[in-house]
Scaffold this motif. Sequence first.
Motif, PDB file in Angstrom:
ATOM      1  N   UNK A  95     -15.111   0.966   6.355  1.00  0.00           N
ATOM      2  CA  UNK A  95     -13.712   0.175   6.278  1.00  0.00           C
ATOM      3  C   UNK A  95     -13.140   1.521   6.992  1.00  0.00           C
ATOM      4  N   UNK A  96     -12.147   1.146   7.996  1.00  0.00           N
ATOM      5  CA  UNK A  96     -11.293   2.216   8.867  1.00  0.00           C
ATOM      6  C   UNK A  96      -9.845   1.758   8.946  1.00  0.00           C
ATOM      7  N   UNK A  97      -8.947   2.764   9.090  1.00  0.00           N
ATOM      8  CA  UNK A  97      -7.666   2.767   9.236  1.00  0.00           C
ATOM      9  C   UNK A  97      -7.231   3.758  10.238  1.00  0.00           C
ATOM     10  N   UNK A  98      -6.194   3.251  11.110  1.00  0.00           N
ATOM     11  CA  UNK A  98      -5.471   4.417  12.045  1.00  0.00           C
ATOM     12  C   UNK A  98      -4.320   4.554  11.202  1.00  0.00           C
ATOM     13  N   UNK A  99      -4.196   6.062  11.209  1.00  0.00           N
ATOM     14  CA  UNK A  99      -2.823   6.691  10.691  1.00  0.00           C
ATOM     15  C   UNK A  99      -2.606   7.913  11.180  1.00  0.00           C
ATOM     16  N   UNK A 100      -1.464   8.176  11.700  1.00  0.00           N
ATOM     17  CA  UNK A 100      -0.846   9.442  11.997  1.00  0.00           C
ATOM     18  C   UNK A 100      -1.708  10.148  13.096  1.00  0.00           C
ATOM     19  N   UNK A 101      -2.367   9.390  13.874  1.00  0.00           N
ATOM     20  CA  UNK A 101      -3.256   9.884  15.019  1.00  0.00           C
ATOM     21  C   UNK A 101      -4.679  10.307  14.650  1.00  0.00           C
ATOM     22  N   UNK A 102      -4.978   9.759  13.366  1.00  0.00           N
ATOM     23  CA  UNK A 102      -6.336  10.057  12.924  1.00  0.00           C
ATOM     24  C   UNK A 102      -6.781   8.432  12.741  1.00  0.00           C
ATOM     25  N   UNK A 103      -8.132   8.462  12.634  1.00  0.00           N
ATOM     26  CA  UNK A 103      -8.946   7.504  12.174  1.00  0.00           C
ATOM     27  C   UNK A 103      -9.399   7.702  10.958  1.00  0.00           C
ATOM     28  N   UNK A 104      -9.179   7.193   9.830  1.00  0.00           N
ATOM     29  CA  UNK A 104      -9.823   7.578   8.428  1.00  0.00           C
ATOM     30  C   UNK A 104     -10.632   6.283   8.234  1.00  0.00           C
ATOM     31  N   UNK A 105     -11.788   6.575   7.505  1.00  0.00           N
ATOM     32  CA  UNK A 105     -12.635   5.668   7.340  1.00  0.00           C
ATOM     33  C   UNK A 105     -13.518   6.053   5.938  1.00  0.00           C
TER      34      UNK A 105
END
Length: 254
Positions: free
Chosen positions: A91-101
């Motif tokens: 599961x991933x999310x784009x936030x503040x120029x980062x991909x978090x997963x």
Amino acid sequence: MFPGSCYLPKPGSNRGDDAHFICEEDQTFGVADGVGGWASMGVDAGEFARQLIYHAECAIKDEPKGAINLMRVLEKAFSNTRAIGGSTACIAALRDEYIHAVNIGDSGFMVVRKGCVPFHSPVQQHFFNCPYQLGSDPNSDPPSLAENIKFHLATGDVIVAGTDGLFDNLFDNEVVDAVLQGKKEGLGSQEMASRIAQLAQQRAHGDSDTPFSVAAREAGYSFSGGKIDDITVIVANVACADASDQCKNRMGSL
């Protein structure tokens, strides 16, 4: 990011065992791969993955906007899944120029940047062809073992995510070549996902070496060619923050 997806169930399967979601509003996506071994016990091996993904998407809606805690999402999705079976998940999310997963098992994603792969999420497995997996069995792996990932993105990056049906059948350089060719042809994310999924399906039915066949031989097995499996591909074009129409429609400077 502006994502598109393609799902190709394995031949002879109605719905297959994979599941995925895309929520462009929350800049999130997820993939899951149901453990096929449960089918031998009369269980729909895809139901666990489908429930897990459904509850993950629901859990994301309950998170604060712009501050999604993906580990909490995964834990909540798992606790709400009642089906018998097991599944990998990313599961991933784009936030503040980062991909978090958060990633558990052998689903995952890679980042394509200017013809290179600066990041590919690591595979978690106990041994060859036995990935970490969430599940109804008490011996399954807990969500706490999922890897937390954070990687800085740049405008023009292309995220390619999928289940092992993708990554077992295509080497990274083959995915990169498909992205670059798609750029030349002006393909969007949806068309690109379809192109890559079809290429993975061709390799699955072919006799040439694949990541799976190479890993099998390294593990001491005699195996050649591809691995027939369900194939899920998500492609997301990372565009500039103002998201103008021009940014939406181009694949980026690759």
